[in-house]
Design a protein around this motif. Structure first.
Motif, PDB file in Angstrom:
ATOM      1  N   SER B  30       0.832  -1.211   0.000  1.00 41.13           N
ATOM      2  CA  SER B  30       0.000   0.000   0.000  1.00 41.13           C
ATOM      3  C   SER B  30       0.865   1.259   0.000  1.00 41.13           C
ATOM      4  O   SER B  30       0.395   2.342  -0.326  1.00 41.13           O
ATOM      5  N   LEU B  31       2.148   1.140   0.349  1.00 36.59           N
ATOM      6  CA  LEU B  31       3.064   2.270   0.235  1.00 36.59           C
ATOM      7  C   LEU B  31       3.784   2.263  -1.111  1.00 36.59           C
ATOM      8  O   LEU B  31       3.814   3.281  -1.815  1.00 36.59           O
ATOM      9  N   TYR B  32       4.349   1.111  -1.492  1.00 39.94           N
ATOM     10  CA  TYR B  32       5.247   1.117  -2.640  1.00 39.94           C
ATOM     11  C   TYR B  32       4.545   1.000  -3.994  1.00 39.94           C
ATOM     12  O   TYR B  32       5.086   1.457  -4.995  1.00 39.94           O
ATOM     13  N   HIS B  82       0.732  15.170  -3.921  1.00 38.47           N
ATOM     14  CA  HIS B  82       0.032  15.964  -2.903  1.00 38.47           C
ATOM     15  C   HIS B  82      -0.780  17.112  -3.530  1.00 38.47           C
ATOM     16  O   HIS B  82      -1.910  17.361  -3.098  1.00 38.47           O
ATOM     17  N   GLU B 104      -7.293   8.906  -0.588  1.00 29.46           N
ATOM     18  CA  GLU B 104      -6.494  10.043  -0.137  1.00 29.46           C
ATOM     19  C   GLU B 104      -5.416   9.650   0.866  1.00 29.46           C
ATOM     20  O   GLU B 104      -4.294  10.135   0.808  1.00 29.46           O
ATOM     21  N   ALA B 105      -5.783   8.750   1.796  1.00 24.57           N
ATOM     22  CA  ALA B 105      -4.805   8.330   2.809  1.00 24.57           C
ATOM     23  C   ALA B 105      -3.588   7.710   2.132  1.00 24.57           C
ATOM     24  O   ALA B 105      -2.439   8.015   2.471  1.00 24.57           O
ATOM     25  N   ILE B 108      -1.509  10.460   0.420  1.00 25.49           N
ATOM     26  CA  ILE B 108      -0.730  11.270   1.369  1.00 25.49           C
ATOM     27  C   ILE B 108       0.547  10.518   1.729  1.00 25.49           C
ATOM     28  O   ILE B 108       1.657  11.053   1.669  1.00 25.49           O
ATOM     29  N   LEU B 109       0.376   9.224   2.059  1.00 27.92           N
ATOM     30  CA  LEU B 109       1.517   8.415   2.481  1.00 27.92           C
ATOM     31  C   LEU B 109       2.509   8.190   1.335  1.00 27.92           C
ATOM     32  O   LEU B 109       3.733   8.224   1.550  1.00 27.92           O
ATOM     33  N   ASP B 112       4.587  11.240   1.054  1.00 27.72           N
ATOM     34  CA  ASP B 112       5.570  11.293   2.148  1.00 27.72           C
ATOM     35  C   ASP B 112       6.735  10.338   1.867  1.00 27.72           C
ATOM     36  O   ASP B 112       7.902  10.670   2.104  1.00 27.72           O
ATOM     37  N   GLY B 113       6.400   9.145   1.368  1.00 24.18           N
ATOM     38  CA  GLY B 113       7.441   8.174   1.024  1.00 24.18           C
ATOM     39  C   GLY B 113       8.359   8.710  -0.060  1.00 24.18           C
ATOM     40  O   GLY B 113       9.586   8.528  -0.007  1.00 24.18           O
TER      41      GLY B 113
END
Lengths: 323, 323
Positions: B30-32, B82, B104-105, B108-109, B112-113
């Motif tokens: 979910s991040l990468y 963003h 959106e969550a 956002i992350l 940031d990453g």
């Protein structure tokens, strides 16, 4: 300064004074007002205090570590602003969160601004090891993002084992403390072994804190909203241990409850009873105790000093809380 | 390599290859995954190419500048993710934006990453001036945030003068190009004067690009959605010049139109007519031309080389576009 409390108050004032100087302009107001609001909030400044004590415990001076200390506090505030949007939390320390008081766009931008302010502060650190310090700080941000991502992913999963849970809380909770200790030790010119000791101390402290926080959720007199983790279906130590150790009947009961859209009051009590009957609560308490003991044992390996004694008192301060 | 185009293709492949290596893991997905999605998108890589050409134009080697070049591309992608949330844009380069494809969550992350990945790359730069490079990069992020904040604030305002508009687009559009040039010149070990020349070149290029973009909004054959800036009530060069130079009657007409919730087709044409009759379009074209001339004149002060010629061709490439 006479007592531990006096020294903590002194450091806190120093940090707050420096934080006041970080933002020296008001324009554009839509960027700097929410940043100021976050920094005015009066957090406990645990992380920058940890930087200072780690630095002093290896023989360093406070002048050398005040910039990275404040940088880490700014970074911490960045994570709070963005996490509050992602978790849709309306309140933090009794005040409206930034995205609630303003709006999401403003909160995203305020968070981004806080990251830049954090690096500005960090880059003022007087140290030949500025590149290494920058790397530790930066790798830390990426791991914080990973921790937040895992936490969100776990909300939808049941099959999580304790090692996955621990790896998530190391990233999400312990990491900022670990960076604080490590950077404090570097600017204080501690040995490699001392850096590792302080980092290990912070990891155990962070994990103990998080598991204790998970335990407080089911204590009616904790000062926190009772069972909010259960209501939000958070995958806490308690949930993960119980789902892996409960009887098949209890496991199915838990799954059925956590699959409901809203969890009813009586279901919360059922879950809590399973946490007790499975031995989960006992095990969590033991885990906290083991980690506190471990954290303390790392500290005893540091040279004797007021600062290393203060680290033990800081550990007590962080863990002897009811909210 | 024979032609300018060959060289640009070579640099683009180099940058894309390096970008592929930036994210070497998939977990947590979910991040990468969204980070990868952004980097796969096939942007034009203008900023990292500018880093390379600036470095080479002062005699530096490509090996020295590839890390900061990729860092700036990562930073650029962070701002896109963003900004798209803040501006509620659904599409970017014909593909769904991250917050639209995920949520959106997640966006956002992912942003940031990307910041953390950008700093990781930047800190690999081989240069004794790593602290200064870090400061320029970091001050740049803060100014980008200020630019975005001003842009959002201006959406609600009418009384903006041209100098405020220029100061906003310098931060929002020119700044990443300025950082690219300046950091390229530093790692290439250019003189202070050369750094300043390249930075000035990038400022004029960025402003020319933005004002040209504002002009394309009212050209029906531009390839962009016709008049989307007017529909979104963006405070472009055209709006700001017109509101400050139109007759009182036209000024009031514009205000009335921009105060409506939705702007009708016929109102768009009224606004466009005012842009022409006030001499705004003519003035904007002249402004673009002046800034291009200025940008070119900075380049002629660099030592003669293939790279400085390529910078002139890059300028043409960026400005001879229809979308």
């Amino acid at each position: 300064m006479e007592t531990f409390k006096d020294r903590i108050n002194f450091y806190t004032r120093l940090i707050n004074k420096k934080l006041d100087q970080v933002v020296d302009k008001n324009n554009p107001a839509s960027l700097y007002s929410p940043v100021q609001y976050m920094l005015d909030e009066g957090g406990k400044r645990i992380r920058p205090i940890l930087v200072i004590l780690a630095c002093k415990s290896v023989g360093g001076e406070i002048d050398k570590c005040i910039n990275p200390a404040v940088a880490i506090e700014l970074l911490h505030n960045f994570t709070l602003v963005h996490d509050d949007i992602m978790d849709q939390d309306d309140l933090r320390r009794g005040k409206e969160t930034v995205h609630k008081k303003w709006d999401e766009a403003t909160a995203i931008l305020a968070g981004d601004g806080l990251v830049a302010l954090a690096y500005q502060c960090l880059l003022k650190t007087e140290s030949e090891k500025i590149r290494e310090i920058g790397e530790i700080f930066t790798n830390g941000i990426l791991e914080l993002c990973e921790g937040q991502a895992l936490d969100k992913e776990f909300e939808k999963e049941f099959e999580i084992d304790l090692s996955q849970y621990i790896s998530m809380i190391v990233k999400k909770t312990a990491l900022l403390l670990m960076i604080s200790s490590e950077i404090g030790a570097i600017v204080g010119e501690g040995s490699h072994a001392q850096r590792q000791l302080l980092k290990n101390f912070a990891r155990e402290l962070g994990c103990a804190f998080q598991i204790q926080d998970d335990l407080l959720d089911i204590e009616e007199t904790s000062g926190k909203t009772f069972a909010s983790d259960i209501q939000q279906k958070k995958k806490t130590f308690l949930f993960v241990h119980a789902i892996n150790n409960a009887s098949i009947a209890d496991k199915n009961r838990m799954k059925a409850i956590y699959q409901q859209h809203d969890i009813r009051k009586e279901d919360i009590l059922t879950v809590r009873n399973i946490f007790y009957s499975t031995g989960t609560v006992e095990c969590a308490k033991q885990e906290v105790k083991n980690r506190i003991d471990k954290a303390r044992s790392y500290l005893t390996q540091l040279p004797n000093s007021e600062a290393s004694d203060d680290l033990k008192l800081l550990l007590d301060m962080i863990l002897n809380r009811k909210s």
